[in-house]
Design a protein around this motif. Structure first.
Motif, mmCIF file in Angstrom:
data_model
loop_
_atom_site.group_PDB
_atom_site.id
_atom_site.type_symbol
_atom_site.label_atom_id
_atom_site.label_comp_id
_atom_site.label_asym_id
_atom_site.label_seq_id
_atom_site.Cartn_x
_atom_site.Cartn_y
_atom_site.Cartn_z
ATOM 1 N N PRO A 105 -39.310 -42.084 -9.785
ATOM 2 C CA PRO A 105 -37.981 -41.526 -9.472
ATOM 3 C C PRO A 105 -37.362 -42.063 -8.194
ATOM 4 C CG PRO A 105 -39.692 -39.892 -9.116
ATOM 5 C CD PRO A 105 -40.350 -41.047 -9.803
ATOM 6 N N THR A 106 -38.193 -42.406 -7.189
ATOM 7 C CA THR A 106 -37.663 -42.847 -5.901
ATOM 8 C C THR A 106 -38.445 -44.041 -5.375
ATOM 9 O OG1 THR A 106 -39.141 -41.448 -4.590
ATOM 10 C CG2 THR A 106 -37.035 -40.469 -5.294
ATOM 11 N N VAL A 107 -37.893 -44.687 -4.354
ATOM 12 C CA VAL A 107 -38.576 -45.787 -3.683
ATOM 13 C C VAL A 107 -39.920 -45.318 -3.131
ATOM 14 C CG1 VAL A 107 -38.512 -47.283 -1.630
ATOM 15 C CG2 VAL A 107 -36.506 -47.109 -3.123
ATOM 16 N N GLY A 108 -39.938 -44.140 -2.496
ATOM 17 C CA GLY A 108 -41.170 -43.637 -1.909
ATOM 18 C C GLY A 108 -42.249 -43.423 -2.949
ATOM 19 N N GLN A 109 -41.897 -42.835 -4.088
ATOM 20 C CA GLN A 109 -42.880 -42.617 -5.142
ATOM 21 C C GLN A 109 -43.352 -43.933 -5.742
ATOM 22 O OE1 GLN A 109 -44.376 -39.844 -5.752
ATOM 23 N NE2 GLN A 109 -43.129 -38.854 -4.184
ATOM 24 N N SER A 110 -42.468 -44.914 -5.806
ATOM 25 C CA SER A 110 -42.853 -46.241 -6.280
ATOM 26 C C SER A 110 -43.904 -46.865 -5.366
ATOM 27 C CB SER A 110 -41.615 -47.144 -6.356
ATOM 28 O OG SER A 110 -41.946 -48.438 -6.826
ATOM 29 N N LEU A 111 -43.675 -46.795 -4.065
ATOM 30 C CA LEU A 111 -44.638 -47.341 -3.109
ATOM 31 C C LEU A 111 -45.939 -46.555 -3.129
ATOM 32 C CD1 LEU A 111 -42.247 -48.170 -0.114
ATOM 33 C CD2 LEU A 111 -43.234 -49.758 -1.780
ATOM 34 N N HIS A 112 -45.852 -45.238 -3.322
ATOM 35 C CA HIS A 112 -47.069 -44.433 -3.429
ATOM 36 C C HIS A 112 -47.908 -44.870 -4.630
ATOM 37 C CE1 HIS A 112 -46.886 -41.621 -0.175
ATOM 38 N NE2 HIS A 112 -45.708 -41.133 -0.520
ATOM 39 N N ARG A 113 -47.260 -45.236 -5.742
ATOM 40 C CA ARG A 113 -48.011 -45.700 -6.903
ATOM 41 C C ARG A 113 -48.775 -46.983 -6.558
ATOM 42 N NH1 ARG A 113 -46.121 -41.673 -8.291
ATOM 43 N NH2 ARG A 113 -46.283 -40.621 -10.266
ATOM 44 N N LEU A 114 -48.116 -47.897 -5.863
ATOM 45 C CA LEU A 114 -48.791 -49.138 -5.472
ATOM 46 C C LEU A 114 -50.006 -48.838 -4.594
ATOM 47 C CD1 LEU A 114 -45.766 -51.481 -4.661
ATOM 48 C CD2 LEU A 114 -47.132 -51.398 -6.740
ATOM 49 N N VAL A 115 -49.843 -47.867 -3.696
ATOM 50 C CA VAL A 115 -50.946 -47.498 -2.801
ATOM 51 C C VAL A 115 -52.097 -46.889 -3.596
ATOM 52 C CG1 VAL A 115 -51.630 -45.909 -0.968
ATOM 53 C CG2 VAL A 115 -49.505 -47.221 -0.753
ATOM 54 N N ARG A 116 -51.781 -45.908 -4.429
ATOM 55 C CA ARG A 116 -52.832 -45.159 -5.128
ATOM 56 C C ARG A 116 -53.627 -46.036 -6.084
ATOM 57 N NH1 ARG A 116 -55.067 -40.551 -6.702
ATOM 58 N NH2 ARG A 116 -55.331 -40.058 -8.902
ATOM 59 N N PHE A 117 -52.941 -46.969 -6.756
ATOM 60 C CA PHE A 117 -53.606 -47.712 -7.826
ATOM 61 C C PHE A 117 -53.802 -49.192 -7.519
ATOM 62 C CE2 PHE A 117 -51.489 -44.185 -10.235
ATOM 63 C CZ PHE A 117 -52.653 -43.539 -10.632
ATOM 64 N N PHE A 118 -53.685 -49.584 -6.267
ATOM 65 C CA PHE A 118 -53.802 -51.012 -5.949
ATOM 66 C C PHE A 118 -55.189 -51.554 -6.288
ATOM 67 C CE2 PHE A 118 -53.652 -54.868 -3.295
ATOM 68 C CZ PHE A 118 -52.393 -55.330 -3.643
ATOM 69 N N SER A 119 -56.166 -50.665 -6.423
ATOM 70 C CA SER A 119 -57.523 -51.115 -6.726
ATOM 71 C C SER A 119 -57.642 -51.719 -8.125
ATOM 72 C CB SER A 119 -58.517 -49.955 -6.592
ATOM 73 O OG SER A 119 -58.199 -48.909 -7.491
ATOM 74 N N VAL A 120 -56.640 -51.536 -8.992
ATOM 75 C CA VAL A 120 -56.707 -52.193 -10.293
ATOM 76 C C VAL A 120 -56.380 -53.677 -10.152
ATOM 77 C CG1 VAL A 120 -56.004 -50.054 -11.433
ATOM 78 C CG2 VAL A 120 -54.287 -51.825 -11.013
#
Length: 348
Positions: free
Chosen positions: A104-119
């Motif tokens: 929904p937002t830029v912040g949530q987009s960046l949070h997704r990258l942070v949370r799942f970067f291990s893939v």
């Protein structure tokens, strides 16, 4: 930018692994520039058959050799930056970027990258930090400063350019930081980032105004995001439902706002107020309980750190009335803020 400074990193570096999907991206970008990819793979000791295993991994040191050798063969010292730019408009096979796209937002987009970067990369440190009016998307720093800058250039350049593409316009930065030393020519850095670029910094980071984290993405799709989140959690071996963490992060980023309430939080998360309250109830929590928890945890952290006055701490956690903060703190801990700070420092 003084509040964001850190100590320079030490020599310790624990190695990780790099996904074959990332290897395929690098090789494809090199091939598009006319490079003999078989020769490239031979030089770094990677068999061509390894590229078929899309869910496979290579040691991080091999990734560095791949970046460096491709840059040397192409005579392009900014190969990583150019790869990050080249794949912005491609149909990137990484599900991670698709999930970031429908947030929904830029912040949530960046949070997704942070949370799942291990893939995408195991061991690399990626985080989203906020400090007052600033936000910082960080890749590596502290004790983890890698000797090869190309991956960092690719990630930071690609994240910024993708955000601009999703927003359909500019995404201005305050500064860009890199841990490597200043190169002789800054033209490409300035062209891509369009912001002051600093070198020999304690981390690699895109720094923007905190308010920009709330910018809505026109590509948002809550239903698709829920499906992608579950799939990413399965790949990364993480709990599928991080909804409470999602709400906590949003509250933490907006505690300083006087108008913070359940309606505004729901809107930022791309859902109705009723849906937010229902999902919190399903998780055994209420909005007010979670709000109090976040306020208490952040207040305790700031008081223990000791770099803010009690009045500043109260403001950071959303209290405009200092007396109300004292009452709330006494309710949370049974003691006054000053007494808690003194005890925390005595125990340090």
């Amino acid at each position: 930018m003084g509040d964001l400074q850190r100590s320079l990193p030490g020599p310790e570096l624990k190695l990780g692994s790099f996904s074959i999907t990332g290897v395929q991206m690098i090789v494809a970008a090199a091939a598009a520039r006319g490079l003999d990819t078989q020769e490239l793979l031979d030089r770094v000791g990677l068999p061509e058959a390894a590229l078929v295993e899309s869910d496979g991994w290579i040691p991080e040191v091999v990734e560095w050799r791949l970046w460096d050798e491709a840059a040397r063969m192409l005579r392009d010292p900014l190969f990583g930056l150019h790869v990050g730019e080249a794949v912005v408009d491609s149909q990137c096979p990484e599900i991670l970027y698709h999930a970031a796209r429908v947030c929904p937002t830029v912040g949530q987009s960046l949070h997704r990258l942070v949370r799942f970067f291990s893939v995408f990369h195991r061991r690399t440190r990626v985080c989203l930090e906020t400090d007052g009016a600033l936000a910082r998307f960080v890749k590596d720093g502290g004790t983890r400063v890698v000797p090869c800058p190309h991956g960092t250039l690719a990630v930071l350049g690609n994240v910024l350019l993708r955000l601009r593409g999703l927003l359909g316009g500019p995404f201005p930065l305050r500064e860009v930081w890199f841990t490597h030393s200043r190169p002789a020519d800054l033209d490409e850095y300035e062209r891509i980032f369009a912001a002051p670029v600093r070198f020999d910094k304690p981390c690699n980071a895109l720094i923007c105004d905190r308010a920009q984290l709330d910018w809505p993405l026109p590509t948002r799709s809550p239903k698709l995001l829920e499906l992608l989140d579950r799939h990413l959690a399965d790949i990364a071996g993480l709990p599928a439902d991080d909804f409470l963490d999602l709400v906590r992060r949003d509250l933490t980023e907006h505690l300083h706002e006087a108008a913070l309430n359940v309606a505004h939080t729901a809107k930022r998360l791309g859902m109705s107020q009723r849906t937010l309250q229902r999902r919190l109830q399903d998780a055994g929590r209420s909005f007010q309980d979670l709000f109090d928890d976040v306020r208490r945890e952040l207040a305790l952290r700031h008081l223990a750190a000791g770099n803010l006055t009690i009045c500043e701490v109260a403001s950071r956690v959303g209290f405009t009335d200092l007396r109300a903060f004292y009452r709330a703190f006494k309710r949370w801990t049974g003691t006054a803020p000053g007494q808690y700070r003194a005890h925390a420092h005595a125990m340090a």
